[in-house]
Design a protein around this motif. Structure first.
Motif, PDB file in Angstrom:
ATOM      1  N   THR A 135      41.340-130.428 -20.871  1.00 36.32           N
ATOM      2  CA  THR A 135      42.729-130.909 -20.717  1.00 36.32           C
ATOM      3  C   THR A 135      43.315-131.221 -22.100  1.00 36.32           C
ATOM      4  O   THR A 135      44.497-131.000 -22.346  1.00 36.32           O
ATOM      5  N   GLY A 170      44.189-134.427 -13.982  1.00 39.06           N
ATOM      6  CA  GLY A 170      43.895-133.203 -14.713  1.00 39.06           C
ATOM      7  C   GLY A 170      44.677-133.001 -16.004  1.00 39.06           C
ATOM      8  O   GLY A 170      44.782-133.903 -16.845  1.00 39.06           O
ATOM      9  N   SER A 178      39.170-129.150 -13.487  1.00 39.50           N
ATOM     10  CA  SER A 178      40.095-130.185 -12.989  1.00 39.50           C
ATOM     11  C   SER A 178      39.936-130.211 -11.470  1.00 39.50           C
ATOM     12  O   SER A 178      39.093-129.501 -10.924  1.00 39.50           O
TER      13      SER A 178
END
Ligand code: NDP
Length: 263
Positions: free
Chosen positions: A229, A18, A196
């Motif tokens: 991210t 993630g 994520s």
């Protein structure tokens, strides 16, 4: 390629997936020496490969299997980093987990878990890293959450997670104030919703439910999309670099305007 952080030694907790993996990749683009921390060794190796794909030499990558809630493992992590790279310039406290529900839904044990990972572990790793950060006039970036700033919505409240992240924000501010005279900065990024593995891993939702949640959250972000991210990672490298040299104690939402009061 930006080179603000070339050869800086950067510890990134929760680098095995993630947001943490994304942060590792941004530091790899900068040519930093990255210390990838997590419990899942296979996933840490995947992140190492992603860093190498950015042109980072293998000898600039150290993976250290660590449960951040274990004090002895944290001490070993700092020792291994200093042994390999000679010091620490940047600490990114990103490892985390989520627990949902209000005070009527959850037990004390779940509060302990959230406080352990988001406050206690960060407190201890920061404490261990401070002598090295002071030596190098380094920087700390904590990955908090928008949920530290807002208790939730009429539909849901995640009390343990929100309380823990709010505690983390105060830890960021206290650390910033205490270390300012030693020229070490400490800041926080507070993401909105970033797809994520976090929600799925909580074991509380099916993949379908998580997908539905993400879809429902797009319109809550005024910029019209969920975070990525990379969005978070770019803010982290900025806060770690001298480009933000006069910023400390900041709590920075990375949320496409999600925190703005919308009439
Ligand atoms: P992921 O579940 O993908 O990543 C969590 C990371 O934390 C993993 O690398 C995991 O590694 C690590 N981790 C969890 N527990 C431990 C532990 N005890 N010791 C060491 N490492 C641990 O979720 P995200 O990337 O989304 O989460 C990263 C951070 O971002 C968290 O702090 C989260 O609270 C925060 N955040 C996320 C948001 C989102 O919408 N995704 C929004 C706001 C904040 P491993 O399994 O290998 O131990």
């Amino acid at each position: 390629m930006s080179r603000r952080l070339t050869d800086k030694v950067v510890i990134i907790t929760g680098a095995s997936s993630g947001i943490g993996a994304g942060i590792a990749v941004e530091f790899a683009k900068e040519g930093s020496k990255v210390v990838l921390v997590g419990r899942n060794v296979e996933n840490l190796e995947k992140t190492s490969k992603l860093c190498q794909d950015q042109g980072l030499e293998k000898q600039k990558i150290l993976t250290v299997k660590t449960d951040v809630t274990d004090e002895e493992q944290l001490a070993r992590l700092v020792d291994a980093t200093v042994k390999q790279f000679g010091g620490i310039d940047v600490l990114v406290n990103n490892a985390g987990a989520v627990n949902t529900g209000g005070i009527q839904d959850v037990e004390l044990k779940q509060l302990d878990e959230m406080l352990n990972i988001h406050v206690r572990a960060v407190f201890q790793l920061t404490k261990l890293a401070i002598p090295y950060l002071v030596e190098n006039r380094g920087s700390i970036v904590n990955v908090s959450s928008l949920q530290a700033l807002s208790p939730g919505t009429m539909e849901f409240v995640d009390v343990t997670y929100s309380v823990a992240k709010a505690g983390l924000d105060m830890l960021t501010k206290c650390t910033a104030l205490e270390l300012a005279k030693k020229k070490v900065r400490c800041n926080s990024v507070n993401p909105g919703v970033v797809p994520s593995g976090l929600l799925t891993k909580s074991g509380e939702f099916t993949e379908e439910e998580v997908k539905g949640f993400y879809e429902s959250q797009v319109s809550a972000h005024p910029l019209g999309k969920l975070g990525t991210t990379e969005d978070v990672a770019k803010a982290v490298t900025f806060l770690a670099s001298e480009d933000s040299g006069f910023i400390t104690g900041a709590i920075l939402p990375i949320d496409g305007g999600r925190n703005l009061p919308i009439p």
